[in-house]
Design a protein around this motif. Structure first.
Motif, mmCIF file in Angstrom:
data_model
loop_
_atom_site.group_PDB
_atom_site.id
_atom_site.type_symbol
_atom_site.label_atom_id
_atom_site.label_comp_id
_atom_site.label_asym_id
_atom_site.label_seq_id
_atom_site.Cartn_x
_atom_site.Cartn_y
_atom_site.Cartn_z
ATOM 1 N N ALA A 1 -9.139 -5.190 -10.118
ATOM 2 C CA ALA A 1 -9.396 -5.269 -8.677
ATOM 3 C C ALA A 1 -8.242 -5.868 -7.881
ATOM 4 N N ALA A 2 -7.417 -6.718 -8.513
ATOM 5 C CA ALA A 2 -6.380 -7.425 -7.749
ATOM 6 C C ALA A 2 -5.189 -7.757 -8.633
ATOM 7 N N ASP A 3 -4.050 -8.003 -7.987
ATOM 8 C CA ASP A 3 -2.841 -8.438 -8.681
ATOM 9 C C ASP A 3 -2.787 -9.950 -8.832
ATOM 10 N N SER A 4 -3.441 -10.655 -7.912
ATOM 11 C CA SER A 4 -3.462 -12.115 -7.919
ATOM 12 C C SER A 4 -4.849 -12.552 -7.470
ATOM 13 N N ALA A 5 -5.091 -13.855 -7.439
ATOM 14 C CA ALA A 5 -6.414 -14.362 -7.089
ATOM 15 C C ALA A 5 -6.886 -13.779 -5.764
ATOM 16 N N ALA A 6 -8.018 -13.083 -5.784
ATOM 17 C CA ALA A 6 -8.539 -12.457 -4.572
ATOM 18 C C ALA A 6 -10.037 -12.243 -4.716
ATOM 19 N N GLN A 7 -10.771 -12.606 -3.696
ATOM 20 C CA GLN A 7 -12.213 -12.394 -3.707
ATOM 21 C C GLN A 7 -12.494 -10.972 -3.228
ATOM 22 N N THR A 8 -12.253 -10.052 -4.134
ATOM 23 C CA THR A 8 -12.447 -8.635 -3.867
ATOM 24 C C THR A 8 -12.930 -7.966 -5.132
ATOM 25 N N TYR A 9 -13.526 -6.800 -4.989
ATOM 26 C CA TYR A 9 -13.986 -6.059 -6.161
ATOM 27 C C TYR A 9 -13.936 -4.571 -5.863
ATOM 28 N N VAL A 10 -13.984 -3.779 -6.920
ATOM 29 C CA VAL A 10 -14.008 -2.325 -6.794
ATOM 30 C C VAL A 10 -15.465 -1.890 -6.646
ATOM 31 N N ALA A 11 -15.808 -1.390 -5.481
ATOM 32 C CA ALA A 11 -17.181 -0.947 -5.255
ATOM 33 C C ALA A 11 -17.475 0.308 -6.072
ATOM 34 N N VAL A 12 -18.611 0.316 -6.745
ATOM 35 C CA VAL A 12 -19.039 1.495 -7.500
ATOM 36 C C VAL A 12 -19.918 2.322 -6.568
ATOM 37 N N ASP A 13 -19.259 3.094 -5.699
ATOM 38 C CA ASP A 13 -19.979 3.837 -4.669
ATOM 39 C C ASP A 13 -19.709 5.334 -4.709
ATOM 40 N N GLY A 14 -18.928 5.784 -5.683
ATOM 41 C CA GLY A 14 -18.662 7.203 -5.803
ATOM 42 C C GLY A 14 -17.697 7.763 -4.784
ATOM 43 N N SER A 15 -17.034 6.893 -4.042
ATOM 44 C CA SER A 15 -16.077 7.319 -3.021
ATOM 45 C C SER A 15 -14.699 6.761 -3.361
ATOM 46 N N PHE A 16 -13.747 7.620 -3.647
ATOM 47 C CA PHE A 16 -12.411 7.222 -4.087
ATOM 48 C C PHE A 16 -11.565 6.888 -2.859
ATOM 49 N N GLY A 17 -11.479 5.593 -2.563
ATOM 50 C CA GLY A 17 -10.708 5.117 -1.443
ATOM 51 C C GLY A 17 -9.500 4.322 -1.885
ATOM 52 N N PRO A 18 -8.844 3.616 -0.956
ATOM 53 C CA PRO A 18 -7.635 2.849 -1.272
ATOM 54 C C PRO A 18 -7.846 1.779 -2.341
ATOM 55 N N GLY A 19 -9.006 1.110 -2.330
ATOM 56 C CA GLY A 19 -9.268 0.074 -3.320
ATOM 57 C C GLY A 19 -9.340 0.629 -4.726
ATOM 58 N N THR A 20 -9.978 1.784 -4.882
ATOM 59 C CA THR A 20 -10.042 2.430 -6.189
ATOM 60 C C THR A 20 -8.661 2.883 -6.629
ATOM 61 N N ALA A 21 -7.895 3.459 -5.696
ATOM 62 C CA ALA A 21 -6.540 3.919 -6.027
ATOM 63 C C ALA A 21 -5.667 2.762 -6.503
ATOM 64 N N ALA A 22 -5.779 1.607 -5.824
ATOM 65 C CA ALA A 22 -4.977 0.444 -6.215
ATOM 66 C C ALA A 22 -5.375 -0.039 -7.610
ATOM 67 N N ALA A 23 -6.675 -0.038 -7.906
ATOM 68 C CA ALA A 23 -7.132 -0.456 -9.233
ATOM 69 C C ALA A 23 -6.643 0.515 -10.303
ATOM 70 N N VAL A 24 -6.662 1.806 -9.999
ATOM 71 C CA VAL A 24 -6.157 2.801 -10.943
ATOM 72 C C VAL A 24 -4.672 2.573 -11.211
ATOM 73 N N ARG A 25 -3.900 2.291 -10.162
ATOM 74 C CA ARG A 25 -2.471 2.038 -10.355
ATOM 75 C C ARG A 25 -2.234 0.834 -11.254
ATOM 76 N N ARG A 26 -2.993 -0.228 -11.063
ATOM 77 C CA ARG A 26 -2.831 -1.418 -11.910
ATOM 78 C C ARG A 26 -3.183 -1.089 -13.361
ATOM 79 N N PHE A 27 -4.269 -0.354 -13.540
ATOM 80 C CA PHE A 27 -4.667 0.060 -14.884
ATOM 81 C C PHE A 27 -3.563 0.890 -15.529
ATOM 82 N N GLN A 28 -3.052 1.864 -14.801
ATOM 83 C CA GLN A 28 -2.008 2.735 -15.337
ATOM 84 C C GLN A 28 -0.764 1.937 -15.722
ATOM 85 N N SER A 29 -0.356 1.030 -14.861
ATOM 86 C CA SER A 29 0.824 0.224 -15.140
ATOM 87 C C SER A 29 0.638 -0.612 -16.399
#
Length: 254
Positions: free
Chosen positions: A65-93
């Motif tokens: 969900a984040a690169d550093s401490a952040a009160q955020t999460y990836v919503a499981v809502d079936g909609s691929f938005g910027p937050g999901t894309a950022a999490a995918v990039r971190r996973f890929q890296s």
């Protein structure tokens, strides 16, 4: 945790870093060797995609969900938005893939390597999360099927925590608790453990403070103090209907 193969024992003991020189394919396919319950992914998923496959992707990358401490999460809502894309990039890296935020065959291959044939994840077993009173996933504040799905989601976040911890083994001291067992150990009546969205963990070779700091990047909205010998993590904000829909990082940002 118990081992199901020599490859897995080796991976738990030495970590995927010991195999890094052989490339991602070895980590994905040999180090985690087993009959994967491969999800039927489409060709690609990217910003603007929607549907059940996106929801499944979000579950599996939620710990990124984040690169550093952040009160955020990836919503499981079936909609691929910027937050999901950022999490995918971190996973890929983290897994040595091209970090473009588009989930395609290589990303899906690594994701599937993290799933075991029984629906649990590569480094965690269902038995590690069952109630210590022998009730399995029953007797909680929600039904056993819902508990088990919550546990599955927790496992994927813990896979991310494990990866960020340098592939160190993670021990689950307490996962799901039946309401009766939870009461016997003095837990709150609406403890996140009774819904299957919490785990008390310890990471081999790391202090609880270090685990707390890693967990701050994994989308966990509940973190108990790091001054004890285990690190409690939970996802309460994502389940506001359970009665604790607020962020609770007991020691703030550590």
């Amino acid at each position: 945790m118990t081992s199901s193969s020599l490859d897995r024992r080796t991976l738990l003991r030495y970590g995927t870093g010991a195999l890094a020189a052989t490339g991602v394919a070895l980590v994905a396919n040999v180090g985690l060797a087993r009959s994967a319950s491969a999800y039927g992914w489409p060709g690609t998923l990217s910003q603007g995609s929607s549907g059940s496959a996106v929801s499944e992707l979000q579950i599996r990358v939620a710990g990124w969900a984040a690169d550093s401490a952040a009160q955020t999460y990836v919503a499981v809502d079936g909609s691929f938005g910027p937050g999901t894309a950022a999490a995918v990039r971190r996973f890929q890296s983290a897994y040595g893939l091209s970090a473009d935020g588009v989930a395609g065959p290589q990303t899906f291959g690594v994701l599937n390597s993290l799933e075991k044939s029984d629906g649990s994840t590569a480094h965690f077993n269902w038995s590690e999360f069952t109630s210590h009173d022998g009730s399995g996933f029953g007797g909680g504040n929600v039904g056993a099927t819902e508990v088990k799905e919550n546990v599955r989601r927790t496992m994927y976040k813990l896979e991310a925590l494990r990866k960020k911890a340098g592939d160190r083994a993670v021990t689950i001291n307490s996962g799901f608790r039946s309401t009766s067992y939870n009461a016997s150990v003095g837990g709150a009546s609406n403890s996140m453990h009774t819904y299957g969205v919490a785990a008390d963990t310890a990471v081999s070779g790391l202090s609880t403070l270090s685990v707390y700091r890693i967990a701050e990047t994994c989308g966990f909205s509940g973190l108990e103090t790091h001054t004890v010998s285990w690190q409690h993590v939970d996802s309460r904000v994502e389940h506001g209907n359970y009665g604790s829909g607020f962020w609770w990082w007991q020691d703030g940002v550590a």
